[in-house]
Motif scaffolding. Sequence first.
Motif, mmCIF file in Angstrom:
data_model
loop_
_atom_site.group_PDB
_atom_site.id
_atom_site.type_symbol
_atom_site.label_atom_id
_atom_site.label_comp_id
_atom_site.label_asym_id
_atom_site.label_seq_id
_atom_site.Cartn_x
_atom_site.Cartn_y
_atom_site.Cartn_z
ATOM 1 N N LEU A 40 29.138 34.198 56.405
ATOM 2 C CA LEU A 40 29.626 34.415 55.043
ATOM 3 C C LEU A 40 30.882 35.276 55.018
ATOM 4 C CD1 LEU A 40 26.420 34.997 52.886
ATOM 5 C CD2 LEU A 40 28.113 33.197 52.616
ATOM 6 N N SER A 41 31.767 35.063 55.955
ATOM 7 C CA SER A 41 32.977 35.876 55.991
ATOM 8 C C SER A 41 33.808 35.701 54.720
ATOM 9 C CB SER A 41 33.815 35.512 57.218
ATOM 10 O OG SER A 41 34.138 34.129 57.210
ATOM 11 N N PHE A 42 33.756 34.504 54.130
ATOM 12 C CA PHE A 42 34.525 34.241 52.911
ATOM 13 C C PHE A 42 34.004 35.045 51.723
ATOM 14 C CE2 PHE A 42 35.491 31.173 49.296
ATOM 15 C CZ PHE A 42 36.810 31.573 49.180
ATOM 16 N N MET A 43 32.760 35.521 51.823
ATOM 17 C CA MET A 43 32.190 36.282 50.719
ATOM 18 C C MET A 43 32.963 37.574 50.475
ATOM 19 S SD MET A 43 28.303 37.688 50.162
ATOM 20 C CE MET A 43 27.993 38.987 48.955
ATOM 21 N N ALA A 44 33.494 38.169 51.528
ATOM 22 C CA ALA A 44 34.269 39.401 51.366
ATOM 23 C C ALA A 44 35.466 39.164 50.455
ATOM 24 C CB ALA A 44 34.728 39.909 52.729
ATOM 25 N N SER A 45 36.152 38.065 50.668
ATOM 26 C CA SER A 45 37.304 37.736 49.828
ATOM 27 C C SER A 45 36.863 37.338 48.426
ATOM 28 C CB SER A 45 38.107 36.597 50.468
ATOM 29 O OG SER A 45 39.213 36.245 49.668
ATOM 30 N N GLY A 46 35.784 36.558 48.335
ATOM 31 C CA GLY A 46 35.307 36.105 47.033
ATOM 32 C C GLY A 46 34.860 37.247 46.144
ATOM 33 N N VAL A 47 34.092 38.175 46.702
ATOM 34 C CA VAL A 47 33.614 39.321 45.926
ATOM 35 C C VAL A 47 34.779 40.223 45.532
ATOM 36 C CG1 VAL A 47 32.257 41.443 46.056
ATOM 37 C CG2 VAL A 47 31.294 39.305 46.883
ATOM 38 N N ALA A 48 35.708 40.422 46.450
ATOM 39 C CA ALA A 48 36.857 41.283 46.165
ATOM 40 C C ALA A 48 37.685 40.729 45.006
ATOM 41 C CB ALA A 48 37.726 41.421 47.410
ATOM 42 N N HIS A 49 37.895 39.421 44.994
ATOM 43 C CA HIS A 49 38.667 38.823 43.903
ATOM 44 C C HIS A 49 37.837 38.733 42.617
ATOM 45 C CE1 HIS A 49 41.379 37.673 47.173
ATOM 46 N NE2 HIS A 49 42.292 37.473 46.242
ATOM 47 N N ALA A 50 36.531 38.618 42.754
ATOM 48 C CA ALA A 50 35.673 38.618 41.567
ATOM 49 C C ALA A 50 35.745 39.957 40.847
ATOM 50 C CB ALA A 50 34.232 38.313 41.964
ATOM 51 N N ALA A 51 36.023 41.015 41.606
ATOM 52 C CA ALA A 51 36.144 42.343 41.001
ATOM 53 C C ALA A 51 37.267 42.390 39.972
ATOM 54 C CB ALA A 51 36.386 43.388 42.089
ATOM 55 N N LEU A 52 38.268 41.526 40.118
ATOM 56 C CA LEU A 52 39.347 41.486 39.128
ATOM 57 C C LEU A 52 38.813 41.089 37.758
ATOM 58 C CD1 LEU A 52 41.086 41.385 41.819
ATOM 59 C CD2 LEU A 52 42.737 40.081 40.483
ATOM 60 N N GLY A 53 37.904 40.108 37.751
ATOM 61 C CA GLY A 53 37.310 39.694 36.486
ATOM 62 C C GLY A 53 36.517 40.816 35.844
ATOM 63 N N SER A 194 26.059 44.636 50.264
ATOM 64 C CA SER A 194 27.377 44.317 50.820
ATOM 65 C C SER A 194 28.399 44.105 49.710
ATOM 66 C CB SER A 194 27.295 43.065 51.694
ATOM 67 O OG SER A 194 26.472 43.273 52.822
ATOM 68 N N ALA A 195 27.974 43.455 48.623
ATOM 69 C CA ALA A 195 28.881 43.206 47.501
ATOM 70 C C ALA A 195 29.332 44.508 46.849
ATOM 71 C CB ALA A 195 28.198 42.311 46.470
ATOM 72 N N LEU A 196 28.415 45.448 46.681
ATOM 73 C CA LEU A 196 28.773 46.747 46.112
ATOM 74 C C LEU A 196 29.791 47.462 47.002
ATOM 75 C CD1 LEU A 196 25.268 48.047 44.948
ATOM 76 C CD2 LEU A 196 27.125 47.222 43.497
ATOM 77 N N ALA A 197 29.555 47.404 48.296
ATOM 78 C CA ALA A 197 30.467 48.050 49.244
ATOM 79 C C ALA A 197 31.855 47.416 49.189
ATOM 80 C CB ALA A 197 29.895 47.953 50.656
ATOM 81 N N ILE A 198 31.897 46.095 49.121
ATOM 82 C CA ILE A 198 33.180 45.389 49.075
ATOM 83 C C ILE A 198 33.938 45.731 47.802
ATOM 84 C CG2 ILE A 198 34.249 43.108 48.903
ATOM 85 C CD1 ILE A 198 31.904 42.075 50.649
ATOM 86 N N ALA A 199 33.231 45.768 46.668
ATOM 87 C CA ALA A 199 33.884 46.054 45.386
ATOM 88 C C ALA A 199 34.518 47.440 45.381
ATOM 89 C CB ALA A 199 32.872 45.928 44.252
ATOM 90 N N LEU A 200 33.811 48.427 45.911
ATOM 91 C CA LEU A 200 34.351 49.784 45.936
ATOM 92 C C LEU A 200 35.509 49.907 46.918
ATOM 93 C CD1 LEU A 200 31.026 51.821 45.754
ATOM 94 C CD2 LEU A 200 32.767 51.625 43.977
ATOM 95 N N ALA A 201 35.400 49.221 48.043
ATOM 96 C CA ALA A 201 36.491 49.262 49.019
ATOM 97 C C ALA A 201 37.733 48.563 48.486
ATOM 98 C CB ALA A 201 36.044 48.606 50.324
#
Length: 227
Positions: A40-53, A194-201
């Motif tokens: 799920l490496s793409f999830m890091a990018s997906g969650v990070a961009h979802a944070a914009l919304g 993992s999603a919480l960590a990605i969003a904060l980072a």
Amino acid sequence: MIDVIQIIIESPFLQRAILGAILIAIIAAASGTFLVFRGLSFMASGVAHAALGGTALGIFLQDSGLVPWFDPILGALLFSVLVAAFTGYAGESGIAQKMEVAVGVSFALSMSFAVFLMYYIPPYRVPQIWGYLIGDILLLNNLDIIMLGSTTLLLAVITLMFNKEFVYVSVDMEGSTAHGMNARAYHYLMLIVSALAIALATKAVGAILVYAIMVAPAAASNELVKS
């Protein structure tokens, strides 16, 4: 060297930046490893961009007066958890390809939602949304550090407690279920944390760089272990 140390001591924003970088490194090491294992490496990018919304939603709720106390970072965290939950639901069968599709759909919907809300947000606040794409670790405030530290501690505790379970679920979800494990619970727990960590980072380093930080070291170490 002494001058550099003196500058750091006299500059609180540099202290926060250094501490933030250390915390993000810990987060990336823990989360990135399991995301790579899970395919799920793409999830890091997906969650990070979802944070914009989520950020756009938070700013809209603040400026419209509907929910004045709703901080944009809360919106980013909310959207990240929703993406993780949607991804987890799509991957309950253990098929990584379905989760990648779910991440891609969430990515597009969140970005579209952010662009839509920009029309109703004051122009001077729009750069704050796009700031999540680039990030700026020097702009971290005390609340950001507290949230990063809390998430890092939570992630470290959960990883130490359920390391074997996470590895088993990441490698063979069906096999872990057959052995009587509650694979579904570990599956969701791993993705949401993992999603919480990605969003904060993402707020610190941006949606573009967070993908590299989360995936590249974990993928490289995975190849080294295989060799």
